[in-house]
Design a protein around this motif. Structure first.
Motif, PDB file in Angstrom:
ATOM      1  N   TYR A  95       9.362   9.630  -7.615  1.00  0.00           N
ATOM      2  CA  TYR A  95       9.792  10.489  -8.708  1.00  0.00           C
ATOM      3  C   TYR A  95       9.133  10.023 -10.004  1.00  0.00           C
ATOM      4  O   TYR A  95       9.314   8.881 -10.428  1.00  0.00           O
ATOM      5  CB  TYR A  95      11.310  10.464  -8.855  1.00  0.00           C
TER       6      TYR A  95
ATOM      7  N   PRO B 249       8.324  19.047  -1.439  1.00  0.00           N
ATOM      8  CA  PRO B 249       9.017  18.098  -0.561  1.00  0.00           C
ATOM      9  C   PRO B 249       8.124  17.579   0.562  1.00  0.00           C
ATOM     10  O   PRO B 249       7.458  18.362   1.256  1.00  0.00           O
ATOM     11  CB  PRO B 249      10.180  18.925   0.005  1.00  0.00           C
TER      12      PRO B 249
ATOM     13  N   GLY C 282      23.364  14.644   1.189  1.00  0.00           N
ATOM     14  CA  GLY C 282      22.305  15.429   0.576  1.00  0.00           C
ATOM     15  C   GLY C 282      21.752  16.427   1.568  1.00  0.00           C
ATOM     16  O   GLY C 282      22.364  16.707   2.607  1.00  0.00           O
TER      17      GLY C 282
ATOM     18  N   HIS D 199      13.758  14.486   2.791  1.00  0.00           N
ATOM     19  CA  HIS D 199      14.789  15.504   2.878  1.00  0.00           C
ATOM     20  C   HIS D 199      14.246  16.842   2.401  1.00  0.00           C
ATOM     21  O   HIS D 199      13.334  16.887   1.558  1.00  0.00           O
ATOM     22  CB  HIS D 199      16.008  15.108   2.036  1.00  0.00           C
TER      23      HIS D 199
ATOM     24  N   ARG E 291      13.741  18.013  -1.526  1.00  0.00           N
ATOM     25  CA  ARG E 291      13.669  16.788  -2.329  1.00  0.00           C
ATOM     26  C   ARG E 291      12.226  16.276  -2.305  1.00  0.00           C
ATOM     27  O   ARG E 291      11.630  16.149  -1.227  1.00  0.00           O
ATOM     28  CB  ARG E 291      14.614  15.708  -1.789  1.00  0.00           C
TER      29      ARG E 291
ATOM     30  N   TYR F  36      13.237   8.232   0.223  1.00  0.00           N
ATOM     31  CA  TYR F  36      14.484   7.507   0.027  1.00  0.00           C
ATOM     32  C   TYR F  36      14.537   6.306   0.966  1.00  0.00           C
ATOM     33  O   TYR F  36      14.271   6.436   2.171  1.00  0.00           O
ATOM     34  CB  TYR F  36      15.682   8.429   0.271  1.00  0.00           C
TER      35      TYR F  36
END
Length: 1032
Positions: free
Chosen positions: A15, A342, A663, A682, A685, A689
């Motif tokens: 991110y 994503p 999520g 995900h 997203r 993660y």
């Protein structure tokens, strides 16, 4: 008791920024930019775009940012959260009647927030209760969208709205001063220009207008400043991406003006992801940065006095452009970016320090789980230069990118020799190799024979069988453990083998069927007239795996079959029917166990060597999206569209745990070879993660097989508490006496900030643990340092607190004998050749001085240093004790001990503690030795000495967590002091029963505090030993 989560949230990767405008701040010689990332924010140093710090997790998504010194102000809903560095500091509470915050600005000591329902709130920094001014904007403005402070306009704010006009307000008086004519198109951005009274206004129809606010007149208008038709399409995937791009349309959403020397330039951008640069002097287009971003522009900023432009967009990237060279056309200087769509594939590389990922943005990236600066995108042109090649061909850079990646395999063995990564792409009949050492695509393409022409027949090494190749998309890839061979499976059921060094085709794995062999005997030659191609499966290949010794290869397909092949001879060995079409497959290379997922939602584990199915797992309620066997083959991890991630115990044949990750569903997963970190992607997203394995980092005893769903929150960028309940509790307005103090950049200030934050949290925890009585009395108040003793106060009664004294001060107490031995003089003292001049002499006529040996040394005032009956060990200033015999003196330490004995409560020990903390190790040793109880001395003196020694032991008990003292304070100092006391007075304590009783009580008080410390030491020791064994 519910089971503990097997995987706990660790952190999120990838991110960079989102669709909130950034905030730029100059600190000394450095410039920092603060960007929003969902519920938190990040600060980058603009010199090299290095990440400086990450803010705390807030209770909602951030909608606006502002900065001043060490403080960052983030708008969440209708509130504004103030953070000092990375810690929450207070909350300016808004109201729902004003709407959510659209923009923030800091002017002097005022914080100004623009709200969506047409209100302008003005806060005084540090006062969180209510705003000092509330301004209601005019209805003709419409919904507010942006604001700016015109230079030299004191206390003035200019607000733009979707009604197409601007309003000028005085935020001190709370009055609307003027409403501008407007343009009939919504205002999307407004910024100041280097020229006084001139502002840049971006409109939703794509125009950029220079407005003279003094006369309400347009200076110049640039049409299509957003660059519509010059950029690439939205890449967020499917209709959502198109809707986002079309929603921005042709609006001009960002403007910035260049200052300093060089051409007077204005940069503008909009929904097309293009930056248009205009020459203000000639009032024409200067240059266009085509394909600057893959999403709508969010912010633009020219650094003062520099030809460098910073841009951010909704594609999760931040870039620097420099306008140098003779034409100042602009080129990319540096950038930081993540996936703009994503990711759908993820794989741990090597020992797990890096992650390979790819997604719908058609980018192939490598992320470092250790250092974020090492993350980067792999070039899709050999040797790099994809952007330059696109310009040469007159194409968009996106047009040169490969299709969406659907499968990949990697090996570290041949990383330095040749390409070591192989990928398959959606709808592409060619497999691609990558050289990860150079972060670029390889020089070879793995093309099956006859791919360019479906009628061409090529003879390959298939044991004498002739094969016809058909150009069908690649669906599965694998790499042999040795790194020499790449395996490629297609949607047509074909499996080919290639040499990774040369890229040459080395054979096809195919079955002998009735359609391509006249004879039923296996291994017969296909006639020249055979029309069917040689295939491994009747349908798409979903997975390929090779064992660790290159003995056999396993393939799975949608034809419900698993087939085992001799890797070298390329002959079919056996096949296993699974009863349903396979969707995923993973082979453990060392144990010959292969896990497959099928359309019937069942997981199967097959022993390839024994040719039988050994495990079946049922539990998922929707389509399975990912599965993997752990490196030790004890766990099988699977994810499904039902929103759960299941961990299956393969030896036990049961479900170990079911986790709901809180999520979107997991689309891909990868467990590191060391089993320490799990990485997931995900849907919807754009990040990766990471989850920490509690079987490695936690207590394995807390994990037991259970079908109960364990809810786990998603990882965050920062390590702060992320649950909604804790966030709301921590974001209550906090009172601070001096919010506006000058920010200090020293480490000491940082430690004090951390200490204060910890104090608040521990005080709240102590109040909650104390129960209703304590709550009624109010929260416990812990000061940072005791004003009398200077010792740090315990954060909570159950905690062990250190003294924070210099290490040499308390360590010397334990090694005084060694220090004295070391400092002992090597040579005996020498006799002085001449006596000092200040020795007293006898008056006389003799030329040789005669010394007065009977004269006593005196102080400067003429008073003797010691009484004639006093001990020379005692220091000057000692006073007589009237209760003792005449002429016997008592030291200050004994006096302090007797004062503590005559007092009541824990406060009586503070003067004694303050005295001991201020004494040197040698002075403490001297005072304690002076307290020795001499056997055979006067009975009254002996009783008094035992009483003093007993009181000293009670003082130690109070300080080490027992008696009236409460918490164990000054822990390391008191432990060293207790050791010295026992060394000096140990014999006296054992010889007298009254002292033995006190010593036993002291021992009982020491056990709980030392047990906590010893437990922590043993935990760390066992963990270090465990990791040491792993390395060995």
């Amino acid at each position: 008791m519910p089971p503990s989560p097997l995987f706990k949230p660790f952190r999120a990767l990838g991110y960079i920024t989102d669709n909130v405008p950034f905030a730029v701040q100059r600190r000394g010689k450095e410039t920092f930019v603060t960007v929003s990332v969902g519920r938190t924010w990040q600060v980058y140093n603009c010199a090299k775009l290095t990440l400086v710090l990450v803010g705390p997790q807030l209770r909602g998504d951030i909608s606006a940012l502002a900065c001043k010194k060490d403080f960052t102000y983030a708008a969440v809903g209708h509130d504004v959260v103030a953070c000092r560095r990375m810690h929450r500091y207070g909350v300016y509470q808004g109201s729902s009647e004003h709407g959510h915050v659209v923009a923030l600005m800091i002017l002097g000591e005022s914080l100004i927030s623009l709200c969506s329902k047409g209100y302008l709130l003005v806060w005084e920094l540090g006062k969180y209760d209510t705003p000092k001014t509330v301004i209601e904007l005019g209805k003709e403005l419409g919904r507010p969208t942006c604001m700016v402070h015109p230079d030299t306009y004191l206390n003035k704010i200019l607000v733009g709205g979707d009604g197409g006009s601007l309003q000028l307000a005085n935020f001190e008086s709370g009055k609307i001063l003027h409403t501008f004519k407007g343009w009939g198109s919504a205002v999307r951005t407004v910024v100041s220009s280097p020229a006084l009274d001139v502002l840049g206004v971006g409109l939703s129809d794509g125009r950029a207008v220079l407005l003279n606010v003094r006369f309400d007149e347009e200076v110049v208008t640039f049409k299509n400043a957003s660059g519509v038709g010059l950029g690439m399409e939205g890449l967020l995937g499917g209709p959502q991406g198109r809707a986002l791009t079309n929603g921005a349309g042709g609006a001009c959403t960002a403007i910035s003006f260049r200052t300093g020397g060089g051409l007077p330039l204005m940069a503008a951008g909009g929904g097309a992801g293009v930056v248009t640069v205009w020459n203000l002097e000639e009032r024409k287009l200067h240059t266009v940065l085509r394909d600057a971003h893959d999403g709508p522009m969010v912010s633009l900023h020219f650094f003062p006095g520099e030809p460098v432009l910073m841009s951010t967009a909704a594609d999760n990237s931040i870039k620097h452009w420099i306008f140098d060279g003779p034409e100042e056309s602009g080129r990319l200087l540096r950038f930081r970016s993540g996936h703009s769509a994503p990711p759908t594939c993820i794989l741990h590389y090597g020992q797990g320090e890096r992650l390979l990922s790819a997604g719908r943005d058609r980018a192939f990236r490598v992320f470092s789980v250790i250092q974020d600066q090492q993350s980067r995108e792999l070039s899709q042109r050999p040797g790099g230069g994809a952007a330059k090649r696109a310009r040469e061909l007159g194409l968009k850079q996106e047009d040169l990118k490969l299709n969406k990646l659907v499968a990949m395999a990697a090996g570290q063995v041949r990383e330095r020799d040749w390409s070591n990564v192989i990928t398959a792409h959606e709808g592409d009949p060619v497999a691609y190799v990558w050289r990860l050492q150079n972060f670029t695509i390889g020089e070879h393409r793995l093309v099956p024979p006859g791919a360019s022409s479906s009628t061409k027949r090529v003879k390959v090494a298939t044991g004498g069988i002739e094969s016809t190749s058909v150009s069908t998309p690649v669906t599965a890839v694998a790499l042999s453990p040795c790194g020499n061979f790449g395996l490629v499976g297609t949607s047509g059921g074909r499996v080919d083998r290639y040499n990774m060094q040369s890229g040459l085709h080395r054979g096809t794995y195919g079955r002998v069927t009735a359609s391509n062999v006249k004879s039923k005997k296996e291994g017969a030659t296909v006639p020249q007239g055979a029309s069917a191609a040689l295939t491994a499966h009747d349908g798409a290949v979903v997975g390929i795996g090779v064992d660790s010794c290159n003995h056999f290869m396993v393939t799975g397909g949608v034809d419900k079959q698993m087939r085992v092949w001799n890797f070298k001879a390329m002959k079919l060995v056996t096949q296993i029917s699974c009863g349903a079409s396979l969707t995923h497959m993973h082979l453990h290379p060392s144990s010959a166990l292969c896990a497959v997922a099928a359309d019937d939602l069942m997981l199967r584990v097959v022993d390839v060597e024994a040719n039988r199915m050994v495990r079946r797992f049922i539990g998922h309620k929707d389509r399975i999206t990912a599965l993997q066997l752990s490196s030790d083959c004890r766990w099988l991890l699977s994810a499904s569209l039902d929103g759960t991630l299941r961990v299956w115990d393969v030896p036990a044949g049961k479900c170990l745990q079911v986790m709901s990750l809180g999520g979107p569903p997991v689309t891909a997963l990868s467990l590191s070879p060391a089993l320490d970190l799990l990485a997931t992607t995900h849907s919807d997203r754009r990040g990766l993660y990471l989850w920490a394995n509690q079987a490695v980092f936690g207590n394995p005893a807390d994990i037991f097989p259970s079908e109960e769903v364990v809810n786990v929150g998603m990882p965050a960028l920062s390590t702060s508490v992320s649950s909604a309940q804790d966030s709301e509790a921590e974001e209550k307005p906090q009172r601070h006496s001096d919010v506006l103090e000058e920010a200090c950049n020293s480490d000491e200030d940082e430690e004090e900030g951390l200490h204060a934050e910890a104090s608040k949290r521990m005080a709240a925890a102590s109040e909650e643990a104390a129960g209703p009585q304590s709550a009624a009395a109010g929260p416990l108040s812990y000061e940072e340092k005791d004003p009398l003793t200077g010792a740090p106060q315990p954060l909570a009664p159950e905690l062990v607190t250190l003294s924070l004294l210099p290490r040499s001060q308390w360590q010397s107490l334990m090694h005084l004998d060694a220090i004295k031995e070391r400092n002992k003089p090597l040579l005996p003292p020498k006799k002085l050749e001449a006596a000092p001049f200040f020795l007293p002499t006898v008056a006389g006529l003799n030329t040789e001085p005669v010394f007065d040996i009977n004269a006593a040394p005196s102080a400067p005032g003429g008073e003797p240093f010691f009484e004639s009956t006093s001990s020379r060990i005692l220091k000057a200033g000692a006073k007589r004790d009237s209760s003792r015999k005449p002429g016997l003196l008592v030291s200050e330490l004994v006096n302090m001990i007797r004062m503590a004995a005559s007092g009541t409560g824990p406060e009586r020990y503070k003067p004694l503690l303050a005295m001991l903390r201020g004494m040197s190790a040698a002075a403490i040793d001297r005072e304690l030795k002076a307290m020795q109880v001499l056997e055979g001395s006067d009975a009254a003196d002996q009783a008094e000495g035992l009483k003093d020694l007993g009181m000293l032991l009670k003082f130690m008990q109070a300080q080490l967590g027992g008696g009236e003292g409460g918490a164990a304070a000054n822990f390391e100092f008191c432990q060293a002091l207790l050791q010295l006391i026992l060394q000096i007075h140990g014999d006296s304590i054992m010889s007298h029963p009254q002292l033995v009783v006190i010593a036993q009580s002291l021992l009982k008080s020491l056990k709980p505090a030392w047990g906590k410390v010893e437990g922590l030491i043993q935990d760390v020791r066992c963990m270090v030993q465990f990791f040491g064994n792993l390395q060995g």
